[in-house]
Design an enzyme around this catalytic site. Structure first.
Site, PDB file in Angstrom:
ATOM      1  N   ASP A 284       0.783  -1.374   0.045  1.00  0.00           N
ATOM      2  CA  ASP A 284       0.201  -0.097  -0.119  1.00  0.00           C
ATOM      3  C   ASP A 284       0.929   1.248   0.014  1.00  0.00           C
ATOM      4  O   ASP A 284       2.130   1.255   0.130  1.00  0.00           O
ATOM      5  CB  ASP A 284      -0.781  -0.026   1.258  1.00  0.00           C
ATOM      6  CG  ASP A 284      -2.179   0.538   1.010  1.00  0.00           C
ATOM      7  OD1 ASP A 284      -2.321   1.527   0.179  1.00  0.00           O
ATOM      8  OD2 ASP A 284      -3.229   0.399   1.898  1.00  0.00           O
TER       9      ASP A 284
ATOM     10  N   ASP B  13     -10.505   1.623  -3.217  1.00  0.00           N
ATOM     11  CA  ASP B  13     -11.255   1.271  -1.949  1.00  0.00           C
ATOM     12  C   ASP B  13     -12.765   1.050  -2.093  1.00  0.00           C
ATOM     13  O   ASP B  13     -13.452   0.882  -0.939  1.00  0.00           O
ATOM     14  CB  ASP B  13     -10.881   2.194  -0.907  1.00  0.00           C
ATOM     15  CG  ASP B  13      -9.625   1.980  -0.390  1.00  0.00           C
ATOM     16  OD1 ASP B  13      -8.865   0.836  -0.719  1.00  0.00           O
ATOM     17  OD2 ASP B  13      -8.956   2.666   0.457  1.00  0.00           O
TER      18      ASP B  13
END
Ligand code: GLA
Length: 703
Positions: free
Chosen positions: A440, A505
């Protein structure tokens, strides 16, 4: 004057190397059967201008007299800012041309190389600049440049933001320029480093379209320009901050590779070429190319890590058909929420007294591969690492630096920082049977300066690539996902080291349908992480039926982002069915080409994926149907004389609102039609409620 021609399946490129000066791209278009007469590009000379033709070369500078933005902006202490090239051809083989260019008495050297892929027609252009002079060369800009026909006026670029990625935006290229500049340090949500240009409104299967993509994961700039002189160009490169690249004697700057292709048959031609090119040339999958179905802990458990909960989720995942388990954020030292811990890449003994061994044992028992979330480039001020090395961050000493998600960026230009990260990741990969890292990167750079205060955006990206490369070399069986808050680091540069993107997301099927449609212009489905979320989306609160969410995630690299421990049997069965169907159709989904379809209803989003004469067709009703009953959907890319068996894989449960009766074919099981019928007459579709989905499967019938 020498002419060089390269040919691929459907394209040709002709480059002229003049007696003096830089080479000029004279032709880039449909495959040629003859080498054109050079008089065809000796254009008229306009009145009231320079007394000679000024050519747009492969490496424009301010010396050229085209009055276009140069590729190169540089100087040596204020001099040599308008260098004029001499060139020589280094390589000229069937698919590749390489030129060496020199300027300023041989002090500046440019290596420029173009490769035309024989199969996919994609051009790759690599360039590097070397300072062969004694004094430092200050490089302000290198933009790899390709000429365009002046008739190309329509532009489709891609913007977006967190949970709203890959949004197409249309512009018209004026006489003047358009510019898309990313200053966020990572690839970014808001300026995807790729765009399309066309000579008319963008159509899936019609019109001349050029597609471009810069393989770079840092700051970048794309430009388009059309001039009164009849020149037009596309340019792209790493966007350099002030003073960032200062080449001392003998030093070299390597530009990110620019990828480009063109299609005479709409933007589907671009999608087809880039999807195939990525598969054939960039994607480096470990031994097993089958993309395992994920179960991810994030939206199921967030930071609520405890062994029982983790084990139960693994059991539920295995039961429903998942194949890989990703332990998301929350496992490392001090990471009880998102305010602390980044940088301390050791397992938190408070939460995991026996480290990750019990979880590894559970996953082995359940037959699930082990994946782990990390965010290596980041550091929380509340971490041991920050206590020990507060100077390891990118910043300008003495200036205020904002936090984002409570975190700062580590300085990857420093070898000791890269070593620290490598050692910690390597230790984890050595100790546990981890086969996958979800990598990430959750914040943008601000004042990205190294320890001396020098701008470090470009070198930071190289530092990241170096680290990734070292890990991949040491652990070639470990796959890596490029996540970046979902979608903020998706590009061909990072794809050389990674195998999957987390597109967004946002798992809301409505939003995902849009993002997946446009991401498919550049990326094949197997690199697009696509998860089934809960009925009520965590990011939008929209509610969708199970089959809408399953049938949407179905078209990427499938995963589950949902606490499925508590599902009732009916919901469990729907999930298990969807995942089993995905596995059955995985060869088509992950080897096939995805094309957009025009269903005739603007309120629908339709596409097909085809491989080996098998096809999946998806129609998502985004808004209220435009007409009470729409037109037949005309299929594409079937074999006219072939008979196909047609069956819905996912269809709306309730249909009574807008439709009294379904089209007749829907009441016949395993109905058969010829390719000609489906392509020429088309299929009547049911009237779909907003936010519902129909997915059809077509299999050839062999008698
Ligand atoms: C980012 C990612 C999510 C999740 C969280 C964890 O937002 O995009 O998928 O991993 O971080 O903190």
């Amino acid at each position: 004057m020498t002419l060089y021609a390269l040919h691929s399946r459907n394209a040709s490129v002709v480059i002229e190397q003049p007696q003096a000066g830089a080479p000029v791209l004279r032709y880039w278009g449909a495959r040629l059967s003859v080498t054109p007469d050079q008089r065809l590009w000796q254009r008229a000379l306009a009145q009231s201008g320079l007394d000679e033709r000024s050519e747009l070369s492969i490496a424009p500078t301010l010396a050229d007299g085209t009055f276009m933005e140069p590729a190169l902006r540089c100087h040596v202490d204020g001099r040599h800012w308008a260098p004029q090239w001499h060139s020589q051809c280094e390589t000229a083989d069937a698919q590749q041309l390489a030129f060496k260019l020199h300027a300023v008495n041989g002090q500046i050297q440019l290596n420029w190389q173009l490769t035309l892929d024989a199969d996919t027609d994609v051009l790759s252009i690599a360039a590097s600049l070397t300072n062969l002079g004694p004094e430092p060369l200050l490089l302000d800009q290198w933009l790899t440049t390709l000429p365009l026909p002046v008739t190309m006026t329509e532009v489709m670029s891609f913007s977006g933001r967190w949970v709203h990625e890959f949004q197409p935006q249309r512009d018209r290229l004026p006489l003047g320029s358009l510019e898309y500049t990313n200053l966020r340090g990572r690839t970014s949500h808001d300026h995807f480093p790729g765009l399309l240009v066309s000579d008319r409104d963008f159509q899936p299967d019609d019109g001349s379209v050029y597609g471009f993509h810069l393989g770079w994961s840092g700051n970048h700039r794309q430009r388009l320009e059309r001039s009164q002189l009849g020149h037009s160009q596309y340019q792209a490169g790493a966007h350099l901050l002030p003073g960032e690249v200062r080449l001392r004697a003998g030093e070299q700057f390597e530009a990110p590779t620019l990828y480009a292709c063109r299609s005479e048959a709409g933007y589907n031609g671009i999608a087809e070429r880039f999807q195939s090119f990525v598969r054939q040339h960039l994607l480096n999958l470990p031994d097993n190319p089958v993309r395992p179905v994920h179960i991810n802990t994030w939206e199921a458990l967030y930071f609520d890590h405890n062994q029982d909960g983790l084990d139960q989720l693994a059991a539920a995942g295995a039961r429903v058909g998942a194949e890989r388990y990703v332990l998301d954020d929350g496992w490392f030292l001090g990471r009880r929420d998102d305010s602390a811990g980044l940088g301390d890449w050791v397992v938190d003994p408070d939460v995991y007294p026996e480290q990750l061994h019990p979880l590894a044992a559970t996953l082995k028992q359940q037959g699930l591969e082990f994946g782990l979330w990390v965010e290596p480039e980041m550091i929380n001020p509340r971490s041991r690492l920050f206590e020990q090395h507060p100077d390891w961050v990118l910043d300008i000493s003495g200036q205020h630096q904002p936090l984002a998600r409570h975190q700062r960026v580590l300085d990857l230009t420093r070898p000791e920082v890269r070593d620290y990260l490598f050692d910690h990741l390597h230790a984890l990969l050595d100790e546990y049977p981890i086969r996958y890292l979800k990598w990430d990167m959750n914040r943008d750079h601000v004042q990205a300066a190294d320890a001396e205060g020098r701008a470090a955006g470009y070198r930071q990206t190289l530092g990241l690539y170096t680290l990734l490369n070292r890990l991949r070399t040491q652990h070639p069986k470990v796959e890596i996902e490029s996540c970046a808050s979902g979608g903020a680091r998706m590009d061909f540069g990072i794809l050389r080291y990674t195998q999957r993107f987390w597109l967004s997301d946002c798992n809301d099927a409505h939003e995902r349908q849009i993002m997946q449609q446009w991401a498919a212009l550049f990326f094949p489905a197997e690199v697009i992480g696509s998860h089934i979320g809960p009925p009520e989306s965590h990011t939008t609160s929209r509610v969708h039926q199970d089959d809408v969410r399953i049938g949407t995630a179905f078209f990427g690299h499938l995963g589950i982002e949902w606490d499925i421990r508590t599902l009732d049997e009916a919901a469990f069965a729907r999930m298990a069915r969807g995942i089993a169907l995905h596995k059955e159709w995985r060869p088509v989904l992950h080897q096939g080409i995805r094309h957009a379809l025009d269903s005739g209803d603007d309120a629908q989003l339709a596409f097909a994926v085809s491989h080996n004469n098998r096809q999946l067709v998806s129609i998502f009703q985004q808004r209220m149907p435009t007409l009470a009953v729409g037109a037949n959907l005309k299929f594409k890319r079937l074999v006219a004389g072939q008979t196909y068996r047609l069956k819905p894989l996912f269809e709306p449960e309730k249909t009574g609102h807008l439709m009294k009766q379904k089209p007749t074919w829907m009441s016949v099981e395993n109905i058969e039609f010829s390719g000609a019928e489906l392509m020429q007459v088309g299929l009547p579709l049911p009237v779909l409620d907003p936010d519902t989905l129909l997915v059809l499967a077509l299999e050839p019938v062999h008698r």
